[in-house]
Write an enzyme that holds these catalytic residues in place. Sequence first.
Site, short mmCIF file in Angstrom:
data_model
loop_
_atom_site.label_atom_id
_atom_site.label_comp_id
_atom_site.label_asym_id
_atom_site.label_seq_id
_atom_site.Cartn_x
_atom_site.Cartn_y
_atom_site.Cartn_z
N HIS A 1 30.59 39.21 44.93
CA HIS A 1 30.85 40.08 43.48
C HIS A 1 29.75 40.43 42.50
O HIS A 1 29.27 39.87 41.97
CB HIS A 1 31.14 38.32 42.74
CG HIS A 1 31.68 38.20 41.94
ND1 HIS A 1 31.89 39.05 40.44
CD2 HIS A 1 32.47 36.91 41.15
CE1 HIS A 1 33.12 38.31 40.09
NE2 HIS A 1 33.00 37.33 40.01
N GLN B 1 28.95 40.21 38.90
CA GLN B 1 28.58 39.07 38.43
C GLN B 1 27.40 38.87 38.31
O GLN B 1 26.48 37.96 37.69
CB GLN B 1 29.56 37.99 39.41
CG GLN B 1 29.12 35.94 39.45
CD GLN B 1 29.68 35.60 37.75
OE1 GLN B 1 31.13 35.81 37.29
NE2 GLN B 1 28.79 35.00 36.56
N1 NVA Z 1 33.57 32.41 44.47
C1 NVA Z 1 34.80 32.18 43.63
C2 NVA Z 1 33.75 32.69 42.54
C3 NVA Z 1 34.77 33.06 41.73
C4 NVA Z 1 34.55 33.30 40.56
C5 NVA Z 1 36.20 32.46 44.70
O1 NVA Z 1 35.82 33.60 45.07
O2 NVA Z 1 36.73 32.22 44.43
N1 CP Z 2 33.63 34.33 37.31
C1 CP Z 2 34.48 35.78 37.48
O1 CP Z 2 34.93 35.77 38.11
O2 CP Z 2 35.82 34.71 36.77
P1 CP Z 2 37.10 34.92 37.22
O3 CP Z 2 38.03 33.99 37.99
O4 CP Z 2 37.67 34.22 35.98
O5 CP Z 2 37.45 36.03 35.92
#
Ligand code: NVA
Ligand code: CP
Length: 308
Positions: free
Chosen positions: A133, A136
């Site tokens: 990610h 983020q």
């Molecule tokens: N680890 C989480 C992050 C969400 C922003 C997911 O992948 O659901």
């Molecule tokens: N932190 C994040 O990516 O949030 P969303 O899943 O709301 O985009």
Amino acid sequence: MSLLGRNFVDLADFKRPELRSILDKAHELKSQLKQGQPHEILKGKSMAMIFMKSSTRTRVSFEVGMTQLGGHALYLQPSGTQLGRGETIGDTAKVLSRYCDVIMARVYGHNEVVELAENATVPVVNGLSDFNHPCQIMADMMTIEEHKGKLEGLKIAYVGDSNNVSNSIMQGCTIMGMDVTIGSPKGYTPSEGIVKRADALSKSNKTTVEIVNDPAAAVKNADVIYTDTFFSMGQKREKEKEDALMPFQVNRALVEKAKLDTIVMHCLPAHRDEELTSDMMDDSKHSVVFDQAENRLHAQKGILALIV
Ligand code: NVA
Ligand code: CP
């Protein structure tokens, strides 16, 4: 140094000066926005946003960010496009590249965003995959800089399930000179591959990466404590995993084992009183979770401003 045309799929593809230039641009654009200075540097540009799974922050911050930069963003889901009827990711990438100047995608398998990038002729931005990610963690590092004045030499302790977010912390924070500790129960630690890659990054960036199975040991001397959901999108809830992770909950007792001025972070959405207690999440002395959410906007504008 130019990042024009680069994909933003994996932080490990970038060197410290490159991530530095994105962070500097993000801080600059944030201050311009706060001062009401127009900064429509992507006027006339369009961004396709493919969402294979749900999102609040990523969707809204990218769409608003593109508007503030003078451009336009299109929200695409499999159900409303031919992706849902089997058109390949590769063909979709080629078609979208004929209309748009950049493609952002949130996918399940990391291979999907890689396939997009391989087939697109415009830059591709990873808005979360099962592996990482990166956007983020750019917002998170921007937030740490705002609260601590620097990144280099700080210790970040990620406590909980090893996942896409912790993988990107192990890359981005290491590249930027932070010492990274992951505190996860046995069975939920980072994969061998990601540890190997982080070890290599830490050697070349003169930092440390350690994996421990004890939450108290993880947060010792930490400047930053970070946690995320026990169950990421696409994963089934399992009692066994929940039981293993509950002792890694970020609560007041754990936070008190870190530095006095430690900041508490979470990418959100949070599951209050599961991975993070509600009182810690709302404790303004430590918690910076909503600053992180805001900085998604500024950090991603920084990325777009440099690659598009
Ligand atoms: N680890 C989480 C992050 C969400 C922003 C997911 O992948 O659901
Ligand atoms: N932190 C994040 O990516 O949030 P969303 O899943 O709301 O985009």
